[in-house]
Design a protein around this motif. Structure first.
Motif, PDB file in Angstrom:
ATOM      1  N   ALA A  99       0.818  -1.219   0.000  1.00 40.81           N
ATOM      2  CA  ALA A  99       0.000   0.000   0.000  1.00 40.81           C
ATOM      3  C   ALA A  99       0.847   1.261   0.000  1.00 40.81           C
ATOM      4  CB  ALA A  99      -0.928  -0.005   1.214  1.00 40.81           C
ATOM      5  N   GLN A 100       2.051   1.179   0.564  1.00 44.15           N
ATOM      6  CA  GLN A 100       2.936   2.341   0.597  1.00 44.15           C
ATOM      7  C   GLN A 100       3.771   2.457  -0.677  1.00 44.15           C
ATOM      8  OE1 GLN A 100       2.957   0.054   3.457  1.00 44.15           O
ATOM      9  NE2 GLN A 100       1.225   1.337   4.098  1.00 44.15           N
ATOM     10  N   LYS A 123       2.915  -1.869  13.731  1.00 49.67           N
ATOM     11  CA  LYS A 123       2.987  -1.378  12.357  1.00 49.67           C
ATOM     12  C   LYS A 123       2.155  -0.110  12.192  1.00 49.67           C
ATOM     13  CE  LYS A 123       2.445  -2.831   7.554  1.00 49.67           C
ATOM     14  NZ  LYS A 123       2.064  -3.941   6.643  1.00 49.67           N
ATOM     15  N   ARG A 124       0.973  -0.097  12.783  1.00 50.34           N
ATOM     16  CA  ARG A 124       0.133   1.091  12.703  1.00 50.34           C
ATOM     17  C   ARG A 124       0.879   2.304  13.262  1.00 50.34           C
ATOM     18  NH1 ARG A 124      -5.235   2.003  12.287  1.00 50.34           N
ATOM     19  NH2 ARG A 124      -5.635  -0.253  12.289  1.00 50.34           N
ATOM     20  N   ARG A 125       1.496   2.119  14.414  1.00 47.15           N
ATOM     21  CA  ARG A 125       2.228   3.222  15.033  1.00 47.15           C
ATOM     22  C   ARG A 125       3.393   3.682  14.170  1.00 47.15           C
ATOM     23  NH1 ARG A 125       6.544   2.949  18.402  1.00 47.15           N
ATOM     24  NH2 ARG A 125       6.188   0.743  18.886  1.00 47.15           N
ATOM     25  N   TYR A 132       3.387   7.957   6.698  1.00 50.85           N
ATOM     26  CA  TYR A 132       2.556   7.283   5.695  1.00 50.85           C
ATOM     27  C   TYR A 132       1.077   7.324   6.084  1.00 50.85           C
ATOM     28  CZ  TYR A 132       6.808   5.369   3.648  1.00 50.85           C
ATOM     29  OH  TYR A 132       8.040   5.231   3.051  1.00 50.85           O
ATOM     30  N   GLY A 133       0.820   7.274   7.368  1.00 49.74           N
ATOM     31  CA  GLY A 133      -0.558   7.261   7.824  1.00 49.74           C
ATOM     32  C   GLY A 133      -1.256   5.962   7.465  1.00 49.74           C
ATOM     33  N   ASP A 136      -7.866   5.329   4.233  1.00 50.60           N
ATOM     34  CA  ASP A 136      -9.119   4.621   4.459  1.00 50.60           C
ATOM     35  C   ASP A 136      -9.177   3.297   3.707  1.00 50.60           C
ATOM     36  OD1 ASP A 136     -11.873   4.591   5.578  1.00 50.60           O
ATOM     37  OD2 ASP A 136     -12.424   4.603   3.451  1.00 50.60           O
ATOM     38  N   ARG A 137      -8.492   3.205   2.573  1.00 50.64           N
ATOM     39  CA  ARG A 137      -8.548   1.982   1.782  1.00 50.64           C
ATOM     40  C   ARG A 137      -7.592   0.902   2.280  1.00 50.64           C
ATOM     41  NH1 ARG A 137     -11.639   2.663  -2.734  1.00 50.64           N
ATOM     42  NH2 ARG A 137     -10.808   0.801  -3.729  1.00 50.64           N
ATOM     43  N   LEU A 138      -6.868   1.187   3.378  1.00 48.68           N
ATOM     44  CA  LEU A 138      -5.999   0.199   4.012  1.00 48.68           C
ATOM     45  C   LEU A 138      -6.553  -0.115   5.391  1.00 48.68           C
ATOM     46  CD1 LEU A 138      -3.414  -1.496   4.306  1.00 48.68           C
ATOM     47  CD2 LEU A 138      -2.247   0.596   5.100  1.00 48.68           C
TER      48      LEU A 138
END
Length: 285
Positions: A99-100, A123-125, A132-133, A136-138
């Motif tokens: 996604a990145q 990973k979210r953090r 990268y944030g 919404d589509r991830l």
């Protein structure tokens, strides 16, 4: 801050991310797969390339296998997007960075990554810290295939639509799961909408591995056990195909590591080639 100490990525996910980066940094061009974002997520110390599992020669076969399967998967993603698929589910996503790295393609998909809660929280953090944030589509979905709980319901709660076809990828995971869990996962996935495709890697038993690779594969088993991620399940190709068909997949095909070697490594002059211990199941509904 107290919670962050429990947010740690799985050691196998870190290893894969570092092997991907090593391919870019030390292997000759052309590179099959370019991914250093995982390295930035991990942010290891300066001596990371001195780790035993990063030995440039000793682990070259595993490194090549890792990038070969990654390239195969992303070629498959491009193909499926071309066919109109707009749901992409990654089981045991680890530090996947599709996604990145591929924002244009990812913008045409809803990408669902499912992995252990600690890995997902970490990973979210890190994605937020690096800028990268989480678009919404991830969707980063916490789930553990072996520990109980309904990961399928968690996926649905995250917006995955079982009534629409999807591409599902499960790479480098089944060797760490019991055969009962793998069979149950296949049965669950076989209930997806018609037009769905699954690509799943599996490890061969030692007797089916090429002589040149068998000793190194055997040597990795105690190291994997010591790191807390023991190898559990191995499959002959016909066994995996039979499992997929019994689960309800309409069509199941075997893609060997040898085929990937011919597809992606032919003509290389640096001697880089994937180890022969990992093959692929590609099944459709």
């Amino acid at each position: 801050m107290a919670d962050e100490q429990y947010e740690v990525p799985d050691s196998t996910a870190v290893r894969v991310a570092l092997w991907r980066a090593m391919h870019v940094q030390i292997d000759a061009e052309p590179h099959l797969f370019e991914d250093e974002i995982g390295l930035h997520l991990v942010a290891p110390d300066e001596e990371w390339r001195s780790r035993q599992d990063m030995d440039p020669r000793g682990t070259s076969g595993f490194r090549a296998s890792t990038v070969a399967r990654a390239r195969f998967v992303e070629d498959l993603v491009a193909e499926q997007v071309g066919h109109g698929i707009d749901q992409y589910l990654i089981l045991g996503a680890g530090l996947d960075t599709f996604a990145q790295r591929r924002p244009e393609t990812a913008s045409r998909l809803r990408v669902f990554e499912i992995d252990q809660p600690a890995t997902q929280a970490w990973k979210r953090r890190r994605l937020i810290e690096l800028g990268y944030g989480i678009p919404d589509r991830l969707r980063l979905v916490p789930g553990d295939f072996e520990a109980g709980g309904d990961w399928w319901q968690q996926l649905s709660d995250a917006g995955f639509d079982t009534g629409l076809p999807a591409l599902v990828v499960c790479a480098g995971v089944t060797v760490y799961l019991t055969k009962e869990t793998v069979a149950a996962t296949l049965r669950r996935l076989a209930g997806l909408a018609p037009g769905s495709t699954l690509a799943m890697t599996f490890m061969l038993p030692a007797e089916l591995v090429d002589d040149a690779d068998r000793a190194e594969l055997e040597a990795t088993k105690p190291r994997a056990r010591a790191s807390g991620t023991p190898f559990i399940s191995f499959y002959a190709p016909q066994e995996m195909l039979a499992l997929a068909r019994a689960a309800g997949f309409e069509d199941a095909q075997h893609v060997s590591g040898t085929e990937l070697a011919h597809r992606y490594f032919a003509g290389r002059t640096d001697g880089l080639r994937p180890s022969s211990g990992e093959d692929l199941l590609v099944a459709t509904i």
